[in-house]
Design a protein around this motif. Structure first.
Motif, PDB file in Angstrom:
ATOM      1  N   ARG A 196      -0.963  20.262  -9.438  1.00 44.73           N
ATOM      2  CA  ARG A 196      -2.266  20.576  -9.746  1.00 44.73           C
ATOM      3  C   ARG A 196      -3.334  21.324  -9.100  1.00 44.73           C
ATOM      4  N   MET A 197      -4.407  22.018  -9.684  1.00 44.05           N
ATOM      5  CA  MET A 197      -5.033  22.785  -8.861  1.00 44.05           C
ATOM      6  C   MET A 197      -6.322  21.900  -8.211  1.00 44.05           C
ATOM      7  N   ALA A 198      -6.820  22.562  -7.139  1.00 40.58           N
ATOM      8  CA  ALA A 198      -7.851  21.806  -6.302  1.00 40.58           C
ATOM      9  C   ALA A 198      -8.755  21.024  -7.415  1.00 40.58           C
ATOM     10  N   LEU A 199      -9.532  21.877  -7.967  1.00 40.24           N
ATOM     11  CA  LEU A 199     -10.827  21.244  -8.804  1.00 40.24           C
ATOM     12  C   LEU A 199     -10.303  20.122  -9.817  1.00 40.24           C
ATOM     13  N   GLU A 200      -9.043  20.208 -10.132  1.00 40.92           N
ATOM     14  CA  GLU A 200      -8.379  19.185 -11.035  1.00 40.92           C
ATOM     15  C   GLU A 200      -8.232  17.771 -10.399  1.00 40.92           C
ATOM     16  N   MET A 201      -7.951  18.118  -9.070  1.00 41.52           N
ATOM     17  CA  MET A 201      -7.520  16.629  -8.271  1.00 41.52           C
ATOM     18  C   MET A 201      -8.881  16.245  -7.752  1.00 41.52           C
ATOM     19  N   LEU A 202     -10.011  17.181  -7.835  1.00 39.38           N
ATOM     20  CA  LEU A 202     -11.082  16.687  -7.266  1.00 39.38           C
ATOM     21  C   LEU A 202     -12.184  16.007  -8.508  1.00 39.38           C
ATOM     22  N   TRP A 203     -11.999  16.721  -9.647  1.00 39.14           N
ATOM     23  CA  TRP A 203     -12.736  16.476 -10.833  1.00 39.14           C
ATOM     24  C   TRP A 203     -12.016  15.562 -12.216  1.00 39.14           C
ATOM     25  N   SER A 204     -10.838  15.909 -12.447  1.00 44.27           N
ATOM     26  CA  SER A 204     -10.468  15.588 -13.435  1.00 44.27           C
ATOM     27  C   SER A 204      -9.096  14.621 -13.508  1.00 44.27           C
ATOM     28  N   ARG A 205      -8.411  14.459 -12.127  1.00 46.23           N
ATOM     29  CA  ARG A 205      -7.247  13.794 -12.022  1.00 46.23           C
ATOM     30  C   ARG A 205      -7.697  12.314 -11.408  1.00 46.23           C
ATOM     31  N   PRO A 206      -7.168  11.422 -11.810  1.00 47.04           N
ATOM     32  CA  PRO A 206      -7.502   9.855 -11.236  1.00 47.04           C
ATOM     33  C   PRO A 206      -6.765   9.743  -9.868  1.00 47.04           C
ATOM     34  N   THR A 207      -7.439   9.176  -8.910  1.00 43.13           N
ATOM     35  CA  THR A 207      -6.834   8.959  -7.530  1.00 43.13           C
ATOM     36  C   THR A 207      -6.995   7.581  -7.390  1.00 43.13           C
ATOM     37  N   CYS A 208      -6.354   7.210  -6.159  1.00 44.18           N
ATOM     38  CA  CYS A 208      -6.139   5.808  -5.501  1.00 44.18           C
ATOM     39  C   CYS A 208      -6.214   6.104  -4.196  1.00 44.18           C
ATOM     40  N   GLU A 209      -7.404   5.561  -3.413  1.00 43.32           N
ATOM     41  CA  GLU A 209      -7.580   5.497  -2.070  1.00 43.32           C
ATOM     42  C   GLU A 209      -7.556   3.981  -1.613  1.00 43.32           C
ATOM     43  N   ILE A 210      -6.956   4.019  -0.173  1.00 43.41           N
ATOM     44  CA  ILE A 210      -7.301   2.775   0.342  1.00 43.41           C
ATOM     45  C   ILE A 210      -8.420   3.021   1.315  1.00 43.41           C
ATOM     46  N   ASN A 211      -9.589   2.349   1.101  1.00 47.12           N
ATOM     47  CA  ASN A 211     -10.734   2.635   1.784  1.00 47.12           C
ATOM     48  C   ASN A 211     -10.994   1.865   3.096  1.00 47.12           C
TER      49      ASN A 211
ATOM     50  N   LEU B 221       0.988  -1.253  -0.078  1.00 46.83           N
ATOM     51  CA  LEU B 221       0.074   0.126   0.010  1.00 46.83           C
ATOM     52  C   LEU B 221       1.036   1.323   0.164  1.00 46.83           C
ATOM     53  N   ALA B 222       2.027   1.071   0.564  1.00 50.84           N
ATOM     54  CA  ALA B 222       2.920   2.421   0.734  1.00 50.84           C
ATOM     55  C   ALA B 222       3.653   2.687  -0.453  1.00 50.84           C
ATOM     56  N   SER B 223       3.475   1.526  -1.435  1.00 51.67           N
ATOM     57  CA  SER B 223       4.261   1.835  -2.851  1.00 51.67           C
ATOM     58  C   SER B 223       3.130   2.358  -4.008  1.00 51.67           C
ATOM     59  N   LEU B 224       1.822   2.625  -3.345  1.00 47.75           N
ATOM     60  CA  LEU B 224       0.925   2.895  -4.387  1.00 47.75           C
ATOM     61  C   LEU B 224       1.270   4.528  -4.784  1.00 47.75           C
ATOM     62  N   HIS B 225       1.498   5.286  -4.185  1.00 49.70           N
ATOM     63  CA  HIS B 225       1.857   6.429  -4.571  1.00 49.70           C
ATOM     64  C   HIS B 225       3.263   6.882  -4.413  1.00 49.70           C
ATOM     65  N   ASP B 226       3.756   7.752  -5.416  1.00 49.03           N
ATOM     66  CA  ASP B 226       5.176   8.064  -5.050  1.00 49.03           C
ATOM     67  C   ASP B 226       5.334   9.277  -4.329  1.00 49.03           C
ATOM     68  N   ASP B 227       6.457   9.943  -4.229  1.00 51.20           N
ATOM     69  CA  ASP B 227       6.737  11.137  -3.205  1.00 51.20           C
ATOM     70  C   ASP B 227       5.904  12.314  -3.625  1.00 51.20           C
ATOM     71  N   THR B 228       5.593  12.444  -5.031  1.00 45.89           N
ATOM     72  CA  THR B 228       4.859  13.413  -5.542  1.00 45.89           C
ATOM     73  C   THR B 228       3.447  13.351  -5.399  1.00 45.89           C
ATOM     74  N   GLY B 229       2.902  12.326  -5.286  1.00 45.02           N
ATOM     75  CA  GLY B 229       1.414  11.961  -5.049  1.00 45.02           C
ATOM     76  C   GLY B 229       1.134  11.222  -6.162  1.00 45.02           C
ATOM     77  N   ARG B 230       1.872  10.550  -7.379  1.00 40.86           N
ATOM     78  CA  ARG B 230       1.576  10.445  -8.446  1.00 40.86           C
ATOM     79  C   ARG B 230       1.472   8.628  -8.072  1.00 40.86           C
ATOM     80  N   ILE B 231       0.282   8.175  -8.741  1.00 41.28           N
ATOM     81  CA  ILE B 231       0.115   6.743  -8.574  1.00 41.28           C
ATOM     82  C   ILE B 231       1.161   5.848  -9.347  1.00 41.28           C
ATOM     83  N   THR B 232       1.537   4.651  -8.804  1.00 40.13           N
ATOM     84  CA  THR B 232       2.602   4.004  -9.500  1.00 40.13           C
ATOM     85  C   THR B 232       2.152   2.993 -10.163  1.00 40.13           C
ATOM     86  N   VAL B 233       0.989   2.343 -10.200  1.00 40.99           N
ATOM     87  CA  VAL B 233       0.556   1.353 -11.238  1.00 40.99           C
ATOM     88  C   VAL B 233       1.116   1.521 -12.637  1.00 40.99           C
TER      89      VAL B 233
END
Lengths: 470, 470
Positions: free
Chosen positions: B301-316, B246-258
């Motif tokens: 990235r701007m906030a609305l990009e993070m919320l609307w137009s960028r992909p995410t990975c969350e541990i739920n 799980l720690a490997s799923l994001h790099d240090d800049t917040g990008r997803i590593t898959v």
């Protein structure tokens, strides 16, 4: 082997133990029916009930036994044998009547508190939570005393029995109780029955124990659980932070990364290393029994080092977010983990706790916070086998098992041995009859009837050996 | 603003909605009392009961309504309005009657299924699980239809209502049902009420939705739970392995590593970026409401990009080992986590699932194994706002709220919009009245009475606007 202890009173005691095995099993089953889970407040009354049961049983055998209150679960203290003036040794026996929780309950084949003697391909076993850890073990000593008293009207030496009810929950009341009752409890030597055989039929006296440091950490991010569709990508997820923290605790070679962690960790002496190598420990078999094959510890260390003399860091539990059936796209407010460190040599649990907390705090992003809860801190212990009780006890064990008893290390942490030394000034001998496959702390815990039976006989022999005039 | 829709039938409908607000609230509260948690099998009968309640209510209003069985929870389908031959549009309205689980229950101020209308400093709210997501929202449409029918004897256009009961559990029956009932359900346009206002008083039509991919992974190490004192240091701990994964799923800049994860992720066009910048989104306020302050997504990235137009990975969710009170030095057999990915643009959920699984499998040591469970896979969606329904609906919303409706993106995933396009060939308009502080999927969910009231009025206006002859 030749019998090393021809005490004339012993044979009748051993015969009585053999004849009364079914009675002893019935009594153990009655104790196992009491769900004395000390860590869960819901079982507080059951813990008290287990203490009452022991007081009643010991009183019926002629002990002067009582339940002693503590801020947590009560202690049981009982005395019997010749008066203080008599020229016999005074032994303190320690065990614990509390047991581990039983979850995951669905992995048990039967109710953990409905004990049963079962026939298995490997022999008869007593199946129940606490059968091995530690009710079955403590009853081996009680039954040896019962047989001795029943046969000869009295015990061959002074005996103080001391049972605690908080061993599985960090023993918070133990040290204050020892300090407050030092005069009553101090004896010539302590006997502790909470460990195992070295191998299936090889008795052991533990001379080296790891310490234990427990920490619970909770990371808080958002003030409440969030919807990951609404906040995901913008809000920090505490499970992600916790994963990074936990993933950083070991480096790629298996070493623990807490700064200063290895301060005070000794290399084992050459002679001990030689002795351990001589034990021909089968780590493939040891791991194979639980479905594993590869040693997971520090690179370049032998298996018994990993198990007995190297410190460890384990994550014992983790939770956060939605963990039920199905899926919930929650971005949780909190995530937490329980982490424990097994300590060796002169590692200082309090310094390591501080170093761990400082390291974790340094990894928490600005929008998260971390809180810690301490769960016990005991240093490692090492026994002095030159004490007068060790060789006679070792010989007595050898008589019973027809195998010389081994002086061994133990990966577990039994801080009581250190407390007896520190607060009561006495050495401790750790002798037990558990087996690697007893599944203590796991579902379907059991204790071999052979362990129970030969354990009683072992204690009868040890009482004879330690009471013999030399 | 000038009234853009002078339909002569509308004012009386709006008046009736105002006059019957208390009745509408009573009906919503009755529906909220049914604990229709779709993801938990224990609530299966309650889901069916919620469907029955809706069928009965729609039937009483003159709909031809029925409960339709599926392999999971039932659908509700209802028809009303002029016959197929009439020269009026045919609208399909979609909502879902199932709700999220309610844990952690101790964080609720009241029973989640004992709804109440409460006065708060911000106005009156309806407090209950499902109040906003989605029972309160779907009832805004039902009540608009009720008022229209009661006032004028019939609806101004053909309406098909379609409610599902599995939206919060991955909608396993949805696509098969759409395929099997395409002729019955296909309409001119779909209306979906499961989203929010853009800001407190600013109505919105969602034109961009993120997709969703859910994965549950379980890592197994030892064949059973072990005692960390006995095995710790030698046996691999699956929580440690899971943490590394799980720690490997994001790099240090917040990008997803898959690997390949960002394939198909578009940069937003300059005009849309300009429009979003024009919304002056207050991300400090948005995060501040939940106790946060820093954007946690990709750097730059701007906030609305993070919320609307960028992909995410969350541990739920994550669990493993002992998580009760106190401490248990277990080395667990298993640890598991629920992970979800929000997808945008042309990201292919199935390719990402495979890439994720391959990446995780590559991180599992030889003594552990990993198993996966799929929880839904829907691509992102983008609406074509040149369709004939969009501008009239936008104008109608503007009339009600005295603010022009915004075309906005949405971080959430409402795969139904894509399914309507793919399987029924119709566009969808996503219009809803929820607010950011509704605490959907969290304890103490609420729906503003203003949202409910003006939501009903909004739908009445939209029905008028879409039925108008142009």
């Amino acid at each position: 082997m030749t019998q090393t202890n021809p005490n004339p009173l012993l044979p009748a005691v051993l015969d009585r133990i053999d004849a009364d095995l079914d009675g002893a099993l019935d009594r153990l089953l009655a104790l196992l029916r009491i769900p004395s889970i000390s860590t869960d407040p819901a079982y507080k009354a059951d813990c008290a009930r287990a203490a009452d049961w022991l007081v009643e049983d010991l009183t019926a055998m002629g002990f002067d036994a009582s339940k002693r209150p503590t801020p947590g679960h009560p202690m049981v203290v009982a005395h019997a044998g010749p008066d203080a003036g008599a020229d016999v040794p005074h032994l303190l026996f320690y065990g614990h009547y509390d047991v581990q929780p039983v979850d995951p309950l669905d992995l048990w084949d039967r109710d953990p508190f409905d004990p049963q003697v079962q026939d298995t391909p490997k022999g008869r076993v007593i199946r129940a939570r606490g059968a091995s850890d530690d009710k079955g073990q403590l009853m081996t000593f009680v039954e040896a005393c019962r047989a001795w008293t029943a046969e000869h009207g009295s015990l061959p030496c002074r005996i103080t029995i001391f049972f605690e009810g908080e061993e599985e929950s960090g023993s918070p009341s133990l040290v204050p109780f020892l300090k407050d009752n030092a005069d009553e409890l101090a004896a010539d030597v302590a006997l502790i029955c909470d460990t195992g055989l070295f191998a299936d039929k090889v008795p052991a006296i533990i001379t080296q124990l790891r310490g234990l440091l427990g920490e619970e950490l909770t990371i808080t991010g958002p003030a409440k659980d969030l919807h990951s569709g609404m906040y995901g990508g913008a809000a920090m997820n505490p499970i992600r932070v916790l994963s990074k923290v936990l993933a950083s605790l070991h480096d790629d070679t298996g070493r623990i990364t807490v700064p200063g962690f290895y301060d005070g960790v000794p290399e084992i002496p050459a002679d001990l290393r030689g002795a351990w190598e001589g034990l021909s420990f089968d780590h493939k078999g040891f791991l194979g029994e639980v479905g594993l094959s590869e040693l997971a510890g520090e690179e370049g260390r032998m298996a018994l080092e990993m198990l007995w003399s190297r410190p460890t860091c384990e994550i014992n539990g983790i939770k956060g977010g939605y963990t039920g059936d199905g899926f919930k796209t929650v971005l949780p407010s909190q995530a937490s983990a329980k982490v424990s460190f097994r300590l060796v040599g002169d590692q200082d649990p309090h310094r390591i706790r501080e170093a761990f907390r400082t390291m974790v705090e340094g990894m928490i992003p600005s929008d998260c916070s971390v809180s810690f809860k301490a769960h016990g801190a005991s240093p490692a212990g090492r026994m002095d086998t030159s004490g007068p009780a060790f060789e006679p006890a070792r010989a007595a064990l050898g008589d019973e098992w027809n195998m010389p008893a081994a002086y061994v290390g133990c990966g577990g942490s039994i801080p009581i041995a250190g407390y007896f030394k520190t607060h009561l000034g006495m050495d401790a001998m750790l002798i037990g009859f558990g087996r690697d496959d007893d599944q203590i702390h796991s579902p379907n815990e059991k204790y071999d009837v052979e362990s129970f039976h030969k354990g009683m006989r072992s204690w009868a022999r040890i009482l004879a050996a330690l009471s013999a005039k030399t």
